[in-house]
Design a protein around this motif. Structure first.
Motif, PDB file in Angstrom:
ATOM      1  N   GLY A   1       0.797  -1.219   0.000  1.00 29.63           N
ATOM      2  CA  GLY A   1       0.000   0.000   0.000  1.00 29.63           C
ATOM      3  C   GLY A   1       0.829   1.267   0.000  1.00 29.63           C
ATOM      4  N   ARG A   2       0.185   2.355   0.401  1.00 32.08           N
ATOM      5  CA  ARG A   2       0.794   3.679   0.406  1.00 32.08           C
ATOM      6  C   ARG A   2       0.665   4.304   1.790  1.00 32.08           C
ATOM      7  N   GLU A   3       1.523   5.259   2.073  1.00 36.52           N
ATOM      8  CA  GLU A   3       1.497   5.906   3.390  1.00 36.52           C
ATOM      9  C   GLU A   3       0.147   6.571   3.644  1.00 36.52           C
ATOM     10  N   PHE A   4      -0.406   7.204   2.637  1.00 31.77           N
ATOM     11  CA  PHE A   4      -1.683   7.897   2.773  1.00 31.77           C
ATOM     12  C   PHE A   4      -2.732   7.161   1.941  1.00 31.77           C
ATOM     13  N   ALA A   5      -3.796   6.739   2.586  1.00 27.73           N
ATOM     14  CA  ALA A   5      -4.837   5.969   1.907  1.00 27.73           C
ATOM     15  C   ALA A   5      -5.507   6.816   0.831  1.00 27.73           C
ATOM     16  N   HIS A   6      -5.929   6.150  -0.226  1.00 24.20           N
ATOM     17  CA  HIS A   6      -6.653   6.848  -1.291  1.00 24.20           C
ATOM     18  C   HIS A   6      -7.791   5.959  -1.748  1.00 24.20           C
ATOM     19  N   SER A   7      -8.815   6.569  -2.291  1.00 26.25           N
ATOM     20  CA  SER A   7      -9.987   5.814  -2.737  1.00 26.25           C
ATOM     21  C   SER A   7      -9.784   5.319  -4.155  1.00 26.25           C
TER      22      SER A   7
ATOM     23  N   ARG B   1      13.320  11.645   1.142  1.00 28.54           N
ATOM     24  CA  ARG B   1      12.727  12.868   1.688  1.00 28.54           C
ATOM     25  C   ARG B   1      12.049  13.685   0.577  1.00 28.54           C
ATOM     26  N   THR B   2      12.682  13.753  -0.576  1.00 29.97           N
ATOM     27  CA  THR B   2      12.104  14.492  -1.696  1.00 29.97           C
ATOM     28  C   THR B   2      10.798  13.866  -2.138  1.00 29.97           C
ATOM     29  N   LEU B   3      10.783  12.552  -2.282  1.00 34.80           N
ATOM     30  CA  LEU B   3       9.604  11.861  -2.797  1.00 34.80           C
ATOM     31  C   LEU B   3       8.481  11.764  -1.772  1.00 34.80           C
ATOM     32  N   MET B   4       8.842  11.731  -0.483  1.00 32.36           N
ATOM     33  CA  MET B   4       7.827  11.532   0.552  1.00 32.36           C
ATOM     34  C   MET B   4       7.345  12.826   1.203  1.00 32.36           C
TER      35      MET B   4
ATOM     36  N   ALA C   1      15.809   7.966   8.999  1.00 34.18           N
ATOM     37  CA  ALA C   1      15.266   7.389  10.229  1.00 34.18           C
ATOM     38  C   ALA C   1      13.926   8.026  10.592  1.00 34.18           C
ATOM     39  N   GLU C   2      13.810   9.309  10.373  1.00 29.99           N
ATOM     40  CA  GLU C   2      12.560  10.013  10.665  1.00 29.99           C
ATOM     41  C   GLU C   2      11.439   9.527   9.755  1.00 29.99           C
ATOM     42  N   LEU C   3      11.729   9.358   8.478  1.00 32.27           N
ATOM     43  CA  LEU C   3      10.732   8.854   7.544  1.00 32.27           C
ATOM     44  C   LEU C   3      10.338   7.426   7.882  1.00 32.27           C
ATOM     45  N   ASP C   4      11.312   6.638   8.288  1.00 29.58           N
ATOM     46  CA  ASP C   4      11.046   5.249   8.644  1.00 29.58           C
ATOM     47  C   ASP C   4      10.155   5.157   9.881  1.00 29.58           C
ATOM     48  N   ARG C   5      10.292   6.099  10.789  1.00 31.94           N
ATOM     49  CA  ARG C   5       9.403   6.113  11.959  1.00 31.94           C
ATOM     50  C   ARG C   5       7.968   6.431  11.542  1.00 31.94           C
ATOM     51  N   ASP C   6       7.824   7.308  10.562  1.00 28.63           N
ATOM     52  CA  ASP C   6       6.483   7.662  10.089  1.00 28.63           C
ATOM     53  C   ASP C   6       5.849   6.542   9.275  1.00 28.63           C
ATOM     54  N   TYR C   7       6.674   5.869   8.491  1.00 27.11           N
ATOM     55  CA  TYR C   7       6.178   4.839   7.578  1.00 27.11           C
ATOM     56  C   TYR C   7       7.241   3.747   7.474  1.00 27.11           C
TER      57      TYR C   7
END
Length: 386
Positions: free
Chosen positions: A15-21, A131-134, A171-177
């Protein structure tokens, strides 16, 4: 070729970090096809056309940039993925995006940003890609980033294998997702990584010969390259030397691609699922031991004769000075950052310094020089080594 059971399945993506319909899906595309398209249509991808690959701000039209390099990596990656029955769209997305985090002036710019931001973990172009892509590319009204599939993000994060000590930004991005950084990545990601090696090993030879930084006689001191050259000469007696050099590059790419395909097939022969690749505890897709050693010798030659060439070093010193001066200026007077960047500057560290790094890392070579000239009244004239 039929689809391999080791291939990543877009229908079973994590999936993706942010759900989409489902209504957000435009056109009959798989998840990985949409990821590839989002990357291609991004501003960060377009900027690669004016970022250094090997030569700093080259005057010639035929030298490779980060953009043309990424396209060539994608072509090689798709060939290998197709032969192995892997998901070509995932492989292509990874190849196209792998260098998006590079700052202006290539590794010289990266070193300057690493030193400038040393108190907050320095700079790592791979972490900057994520970081750029996320977080930094924001074309959507409901969330930050391109919201790429988990498989694309984890493949980019583990570009060179599992990550045990991630850069603070990663590491910060990995904590979020969470991206399972300590585990091996998909076979598509491993193919993308070796396609990168194949592309720059050989295309940098092409550019180095064109620029006069490399001489054929010196290149032929690498034994396996000399073997390829002799085979090319035998196959095309009397042909123009420039054409033979192009054929040499093609021959070497073909040799390395075929080696990766055959070796990967042998290593993965007993594997049954894509998860088996992640659980193998080692790289499953790549060069054979013999080709790995030959590629290592070639790479050592390229560092000695091309990447550390006197003119490369001199241009790199100038480029580092430009980036260092830009960082100092924006750190002291962040209001000089354009495009609304100053308006959203975080108040606290490390966010404040990282914001300055993000701004500079997104610049093209040309824009960095222009900003240095505007701030300081001058910039290195003719910052080009070819």
């Amino acid at each position: 070729m039929s689809r391999s059971p080791l291939a990543s399945d877009p229908a079973r993506s994590r999936g993706r970090e942010f759900a989409h319909s489902a209504s957000e899906t435009r056109g009959p595309r798989s998840a990985f096809q949409r990821d590839r398209d989002r990357i291609i249509h991004s501003i960060a991808f377009r900027r690669l056309k004016s970022k250094t690959q090997v030569f700093v701000a080259p005057d010639g039209d035929h030298y490779r940039t980060r953009l043309t390099h990424s396209l060539e990596v994608a072509q090689i990656g798709r060939v290998i993925a197709r032969a192995l029955g892997l998901d070509e769209d995932l492989t292509e997305a990874l190849c196209l995006a792998h260098d998006i985090g590079h700052p202006p002036f290539g590794h010289a710019g990266e070193q300057a940003l690493h030193e400038a931001n040393a108190r907050h973990g320095g700079f790592d172009h791979n972490a900057q890609t994520l970081r750029t892509l996320m977080r930094l590319e924001n074309p959507y009204p409901t969330h930050d980033g391109l919201n790429l599939s988990w498989e694309v993000l984890e493949g980019l994060a583990k570009h060179n294998g599992p990550v045990t000590h991630p850069h603070p930004a990663l590491a910060e991005l990995d904590r979020d997702y969470p991206l399972d950084l300590a585990q091996w990545s998909s076979l598509e990601a491993q193919v993308a990584a070796v396609a990168d090696d194949i592309a720059y090993d050989n295309h940098d030879i092409d550019d180095g010969l064109r620029a006069g930084f490399l001489e054929l006689d010196d290149l032929l001191t690498v034994d396996w390259v000399a073997d390829q050259w002799r085979a090319v000469e035998r196959a095309y007696p009397g042909a123009d030397r420039r054409r033979l050099l192009r054929e040499l590059v093609r021959s070497q790419i073909g040799l390395m691609v075929n080696d990766v395909i055959s070796h990967t097939q042998r290593v993965t022969e007993a594997m049954e699922t894509a998860q088996d690749v992640r659980d193998a505890g080692r790289m499953s897709g790549g060069f054979s031991p013999a080709m790995f050693e030959q590629e290592r010798v070639l790479k050592a030659f390229m560092y000695d004769r091309l990447y550390y060439h006197r003119q490369q070093v001199e241009a790199g010193d100038q480029a580092r000075d430009v980036i260092s001066r830009l960082y100092a200026a924006y750190d002291q007077q962040p209001e000089m950052m354009g495009g609304g960047w100053a308006d959203v500057l975080p108040n606290e560290e490390p966010g404040r310094s990282r914001h300055v790094v993000d701004y500079i890392a997104g610049m093209t070579d040309r824009y960095a020089l222009e900003q240095c000239r505007q701030i300081y009244g001058k910039a290195p004239s003719g910052l080009s080594n070819v």
